[in-house]
Design an enzyme around this catalytic site. Structure first.
Site, PDB file in Angstrom:
ATOM      1  N   LYS A 282       0.827  -1.200   0.000  1.00 16.30           N
ATOM      2  CA  LYS A 282       0.000   0.000   0.000  1.00 16.30           C
ATOM      3  C   LYS A 282       0.869   1.261   0.000  1.00 16.30           C
ATOM      4  O   LYS A 282       2.038   1.209   0.396  1.00 16.30           O
ATOM      5  CB  LYS A 282      -0.888   0.020   1.251  1.00 16.30           C
ATOM      6  N   ARG A 356     -10.360 -11.701   1.592  1.00 18.61           N
ATOM      7  CA  ARG A 356     -11.211 -12.750   1.017  1.00 18.61           C
ATOM      8  C   ARG A 356     -10.501 -14.098   0.984  1.00 18.61           C
ATOM      9  O   ARG A 356     -11.151 -15.141   1.050  1.00 18.61           O
ATOM     10  CB  ARG A 356     -11.673 -12.326  -0.381  1.00 18.61           C
TER      11      ARG A 356
END
Length: 503
Positions: A282, A356
């Protein structure tokens, strides 16, 4: 702070302070009118002089009002009477708590619960007053060495209800409100804890402490990496490979119904205690807030605490999926193909779509409980923030009745959710040339394709997904965890247990 409920006339209260509302423009609430009559127009005379308009946020503290037994009366501006809604009501309560503390009140009798809030009964008003009071008083200063103690003399708040018939529902509202507020506080404390302290092992220790505190009907089991490997949870394990902190899955089982055919409701919380993005790292700006990527697990923990405190007559299982996503020589990579616990394979196109990959294995794992329903809670996608902002949680589900239950609970609690579609056409975006599916589906409908990914692992039970990426924490000056969606899930479980807030 201590809460209680009573029914009585305002002029008969012997208290340090009575709290009543004033509407705009200079209109006394029914309770304030009673006090004005007893005091021979003392209050209305002050309003005519322009001392208080009744606008939201305005306050006026009166001392030794004629013929009134209480020492002081606090007038709170409530805005226009017809516009008093849930949000405004909570703001009025918040202003009340702050003003009482600022003015040195140790106790007060609050008549604001008798104000008319459209579509809301006394149970709701009392419970929301308790939850809002606790929220107003919350602070996280455990790690500060130079603590500035705020002035908080208020120790006791009594809520007045119109008749004695409502005392029972008022007492129940206080009990529920305190348990939910404690769950929210627990979730916020976990969320605000820094990642060098709050790792997967810390989550596990909190889960074990919960079982110790409620040993009568709470059991906690912690599953480590070796057991995950034996179970075939390779997708979950891959996410934590780059971290020196072990991935741990904490399973909290609450049994409130001993019947053999009482199937549990399972809550699954994403517990990424820090998400650097991994190899798909990030940007540095705002990366500190990725400690909040475990707020799903924190919320599940808070809900389990509430359930155990209230001893609800249902069975609930909470799973805290603890993990840390870090870059490193052992970290998983874009291009890797992972075999999930279900046997389905996933091509990793972005290591920052890791939640996920953890959840899919947990959603397969919980099949063994033969659940009544499974609800996962996750700070899953930035796309959900773009779609719904920071006020409403995203909801996706494969079961319409479950959707209706959750939406109803969100409306009842004020912790709102909005249903997003989960159509088959979105599934096409997850196609991969090298595996059964890819872990991302591109920018369009990113929150929905994430839900579609999870739905492929939930075909054996009724399932709902709550994307709390926009609602789990605040940035800026008021930075900190919100404790959402503890209130929503608490209301859902209260409804399932038969406590729907009706009087």
């Amino acid at each position: 702070m201590e809460f209680s409920v009573k029914s009585g006339s305002p002029e008969k209260q012997r208290s340090a302070c009575i709290v009543v509302g004033v509407f705009e423009p200079r209109r006394l609430s029914p309770i304030a009118e009673q006090l004005d009559k007893i005091s021979d127009g003392y209050i209305s005379a002050l309003l005519r002089r322009g001392e208080l308009e009744g606008k939201p946020g305005q306050t006026l503290l009166l001392h030794h009002v004629p013929n009134v037994l209480s020492e002081r009366i606090l007038l709170i501006g409530c805005g226009k009477e017809r516009e008093l809604d849930e949000r405004q009501y909570k703001q009025v309560i918040q202003k009340t708590i702050n003003t009482l503390n600022d003015t040195g009140s140790m106790e007060a009798v609050c008549f604001l619960t008798e104000l008319h809030v459209k579509g809301r009964n006394n149970y709701w008003k009392v419970r929301q007053a308790v939850e809002t009071a606790k929220e107003t008083l919350y602070s996280f200063d455990q790690l500060k060495t130079n603590k500035s103690e705020p002035r908080r003399p208020l120790r006791k708040m009594v809520f007045n209800v119109p008749t004695r018939r409502e005392l029972t529902s008022g007492e129940r509202a206080i009990q529920h409100g305190q348990a939910i507020a404690a769950g929210i506080k627990a979730a916020k404390d976990l969320g605000n804890m820094p990642p060098n302290i709050c790792n997967a092992a810390y989550l596990a220790s909190q889960a074990r402490q919960l079982a110790d505190s409620y040993s009568k009907n709470v059991i906690t089991r912690v599953i480590g990496e070796q057991q995950m490997k034996e179970l075939g949870m390779h997708s979950y394990l891959a996410v934590g490979q780059g971290s020196q902190n072990e991935s741990l899955m904490s399973v909290i089982e609450y049994k409130g119904n001993a019947s053999e055919d009482a199937r549990p409701i399972v809550l699954v919380g994403k517990g990424l205690t820090f998400d650097s993005g991994g190899i798909s790292i990030k940007p540095s700006e705002g990366m500190d807030e990725m400690k909040y990527d475990m707020c799903g697990a924190a919320a599940v923990y808070g809900v389990m605490r509430m359930v155990a405190e209230l001893q609800l007559p249902i069975n609930v299982i909470g799973v805290l999926a603890g993990c840390e996503n870090m870059p490193g020589g052992r970290a998983y990579r874009p291009g890797d193909v992972l075999t999930t616990m279900s046997g389905q394979t996933v091509e990793v196109l972005n290591t920052d779509a890791e939640g996920r990959l953890v959840l899919c294995d947990v959603l397969t794992y919980v099949e063994r409980f033969e659940p009544e329903a499974v609800i996962d809670v996750a700070t899953l996608t930035g796309a959900c923030v773009i779609a719904l902002g920071h006020h409403i949680t995203g909801l996706m589900t494969n079961h319409n009745p479950l959707a209706h239950e959750l939406i109803a609970a969100s409306e009842q609690s004020g912790d709102r959710a909005w249903r997003l579609p989960l159509g088959d056409e979105y599934q096409e975006q997850l196609e991969s040339n090298f595996a059964d599916m890819a872990n991302i589906g591109g920018r369009p409908g990113g929150a929905i394709t994430a839900g579609c990914f999870l739905s492929r692992f939930t075909r054996k039970y009724n399932w709902a997904h709550l994307d709390i990426a926009g609602t789990a924490w605040r940035s800026g000056k008021a930075k900190g965890a919100t404790g959402r969606p503890v209130a929503l899930l608490a209301q859902f479980l209260l409804n399932r247990a038969g406590f729907n807030g009706e009087e």
